[in-house]
Design a protein around this motif. Sequence first.
Motif, PDB file in Angstrom:
ATOM      1  N   PHE A   1       0.896  -1.145   0.000  1.00  0.00           N
ATOM      2  CA  PHE A   1       0.000   0.000   0.000  1.00  0.00           C
ATOM      3  C   PHE A   1       0.941   1.202   0.000  1.00  0.00           C
ATOM      4  O   PHE A   1       1.949   1.194   0.728  1.00  0.00           O
TER       5      PHE A   1
ATOM      6  N   HIS B   1       0.804   5.182   0.649  1.00  0.00           N
ATOM      7  CA  HIS B   1       0.152   6.447   0.983  1.00  0.00           C
ATOM      8  C   HIS B   1       1.141   7.570   0.714  1.00  0.00           C
ATOM      9  O   HIS B   1       2.202   7.637   1.335  1.00  0.00           O
TER      10      HIS B   1
ATOM     11  N   GLU C   1      -2.131  13.109   8.790  1.00  0.00           N
ATOM     12  CA  GLU C   1      -2.707  11.844   8.335  1.00  0.00           C
ATOM     13  C   GLU C   1      -3.948  12.099   7.473  1.00  0.00           C
ATOM     14  O   GLU C   1      -4.222  11.364   6.534  1.00  0.00           O
ATOM     15  N   TRP C   2      -4.695  13.145   7.817  1.00  0.00           N
ATOM     16  CA  TRP C   2      -5.871  13.533   7.047  1.00  0.00           C
ATOM     17  C   TRP C   2      -5.760  15.012   6.712  1.00  0.00           C
ATOM     18  O   TRP C   2      -5.932  15.860   7.590  1.00  0.00           O
TER      19      TRP C   2
ATOM     20  N   HIS D   1      -6.323  10.871  -1.801  1.00  0.00           N
ATOM     21  CA  HIS D   1      -6.723  10.595  -0.415  1.00  0.00           C
ATOM     22  C   HIS D   1      -7.844  11.567  -0.041  1.00  0.00           C
ATOM     23  O   HIS D   1      -8.347  12.306  -0.897  1.00  0.00           O
ATOM     24  N   HIS D   2      -8.215  11.592   1.241  1.00  0.00           N
ATOM     25  CA  HIS D   2      -9.393  12.400   1.624  1.00  0.00           C
ATOM     26  C   HIS D   2      -9.212  13.895   1.328  1.00  0.00           C
ATOM     27  O   HIS D   2     -10.200  14.619   1.203  1.00  0.00           O
TER      28      HIS D   2
ATOM     29  N   TYR E   1      -6.207   3.568  -5.163  1.00  0.00           N
ATOM     30  CA  TYR E   1      -7.096   3.983  -4.067  1.00  0.00           C
ATOM     31  C   TYR E   1      -7.619   5.344  -4.487  1.00  0.00           C
ATOM     32  O   TYR E   1      -6.839   6.237  -4.791  1.00  0.00           O
TER      33      TYR E   1
ATOM     34  N   TRP F   1      -9.385   0.248  -4.576  1.00  0.00           N
ATOM     35  CA  TRP F   1      -9.588   0.320  -3.115  1.00  0.00           C
ATOM     36  C   TRP F   1     -10.545   1.441  -2.799  1.00  0.00           C
ATOM     37  O   TRP F   1     -10.229   2.616  -2.979  1.00  0.00           O
TER      38      TRP F   1
ATOM     39  N   ASP G   1     -12.272   3.322   0.076  1.00  0.00           N
ATOM     40  CA  ASP G   1     -12.161   3.551   1.505  1.00  0.00           C
ATOM     41  C   ASP G   1     -13.532   3.813   2.130  1.00  0.00           C
ATOM     42  O   ASP G   1     -14.427   4.337   1.480  1.00  0.00           O
TER      43      ASP G   1
ATOM     44  N   ALA H   1     -14.082   5.821   4.906  1.00  0.00           N
ATOM     45  CA  ALA H   1     -14.261   7.086   5.650  1.00  0.00           C
ATOM     46  C   ALA H   1     -15.213   7.989   4.865  1.00  0.00           C
ATOM     47  O   ALA H   1     -15.043   8.212   3.671  1.00  0.00           O
TER      48      ALA H   1
ATOM     49  N   GLU I   1      -6.885  -2.388  11.842  1.00  0.00           N
ATOM     50  CA  GLU I   1      -5.722  -1.938  11.061  1.00  0.00           C
ATOM     51  C   GLU I   1      -4.435  -2.381  11.745  1.00  0.00           C
ATOM     52  O   GLU I   1      -3.380  -1.768  11.594  1.00  0.00           O
TER      53      GLU I   1
ATOM     54  N   ASP J   1      -5.109  -4.980   6.083  1.00  0.00           N
ATOM     55  CA  ASP J   1      -4.350  -3.745   5.818  1.00  0.00           C
ATOM     56  C   ASP J   1      -3.672  -3.268   7.096  1.00  0.00           C
ATOM     57  O   ASP J   1      -4.285  -3.190   8.154  1.00  0.00           O
TER      58      ASP J   1
ATOM     59  N   TRP K   1      -0.234   6.077   8.335  1.00  0.00           N
ATOM     60  CA  TRP K   1      -0.321   5.604   6.942  1.00  0.00           C
ATOM     61  C   TRP K   1       0.612   6.419   6.047  1.00  0.00           C
ATOM     62  O   TRP K   1       1.112   5.927   5.042  1.00  0.00           O
TER      63      TRP K   1
END
Length: 503
Positions: free
Chosen positions: A68, A70, A80-81, A119-120, A165, A203, A205, A207, A261, A304, A311
């Motif tokens: 994976f 990230h 992370e976010w 990602h987000h 992803y 992938w 996710d 969230a 996780e 995962d 991540w």
Amino acid sequence: MEPAGPRAPAVLAPHHGGRTMNLKRSLALASLLTISASIAAAAEPPEPRRPVPSARQLRWQGLESYAFLHFGPNTFTDKEWGYGDESPALFNPTDFNADAVVAALKDGGLRGLVLTAKHHDGFCLWPSKFTEHSVKNSPWRNGKGDVVREMADACRRAGLLFGVYLSPWDRNHQDYGAPEYITYYRSQLRELLTEYGPIFEVWFDGANGGDGYYGGARTKRKIDPVTYYGWDETIALVRELQPDACIFSDLGPDTRWVGNEKGVAGDTCWSTFDPKAYAVGKTPGSILNVGMRDGPLWLPAEVDVSIRPGWFYHAAEDAKVKSVDRLYQLYFDSVGRGCNLILNIPPDRRGRIHEADARAIKEWRSRLDAAFAVDLAQGAKATADQSRGGDPAYAPDKVVDGDPATYWSTDDAATSAALTLDLGKPTTFDVVRVREHLPLGQRIDEVAVDAWDGGEWKPIATATSIGAQRLIALPTTTDRVRLRIVKAAACPAVSEFTLFKTH
Ligand code: FUL
């Protein structure tokens, strides 16, 4: 998916001594007799125990472990976010080299990688036509770069599979929460699935919604996870554009989340599941972890876990890379319980795999290779209390022939049976590996392993769900070892029972 194909008939040599017949005729008759005798002796394969894996799931299951990755603005903000308001100018790896990243993963024996194309925070690692929030507005490669393209091409050169992803939750996009966003999301998916060659896994996710930048609105957006994304249509799009790609989400359709996780599947972990047993988003992690023995769908778990606490890459975690011992145990707790392992190894701010991570995965793989290099069951004499129709095609020696397409099986009525390996001399081993012939489904509920102590059989281990594979640790020395099928939902079909000395 194809159930097991027809078996090559066992060839019996019929005796025919007609001296008066001419040679040609007697040969013709002999071969006719051979054919009819062998048809009589050949047993039909067992009926599959449904559900069974699709061809796509069977191929996926053979991968065992992949990476994976990230990578994105969070790599540069130490988050992370990301909130979604990060300037694209932040994304600027100083020494990105996709071939070097892929080479490090390959040294770790990983067979593919799944990249966070988005990602987000909504930042796209490829120059999507549908947004300005991407690499095209970053200084990296003067806005001409495309991380997805470079990674996909490097994977192809190195013989690794490539997957994507694409976060459904997008904290950057103004339309998130409205129907227009779903059109945007699918347009992006179409780009990724049509412009970068074969994709082995997509992938999705779990969230969903919350606060974010949302084009400057800086609000909190709640969505209804049951209806908002229109998953059926999105899944149909993946099927249309990349029919061989496996789709991951918490509940499939091809592979499910393992419920944590930490990298640990349940000690019992069924590949079958009922995604409708709970309301959307409400399936407990503990249930995902164990699976559902009588679930109507084939939905094996993907495990995962990150090699680091986070991540994304954070320099502060350089000393917290998981140890080789820990990674080795994770293999047993995931692949050894019939799942696939997706191990996150995040590129650093250079755009490289940090030396500590590269070293850890390389040593991990060498240790695994050494542990499983010598199959101590090779050359053992395999016998069983029964085999299907007495047909050699299902004989006990199929568990040691190294061929995943062959298996030992019994008559339909048997739900318990025993198979013995005579090793010829006292042999020390500490791990056994058992595999079911997966195209026929997960048939076995429980096995026991016994060792012969010179006078009697001594039970040394038991295990539940087998499926793709089950690694059972049980240090012992013996010249005879027995696999007992204690309980099965349909007659067993065991393709492998092998022994290793891993320490
Ligand atoms: C989660 C995400 O929220 C994390 O950031 C990460 O991507 C992980 C694999 O999935 O749901």
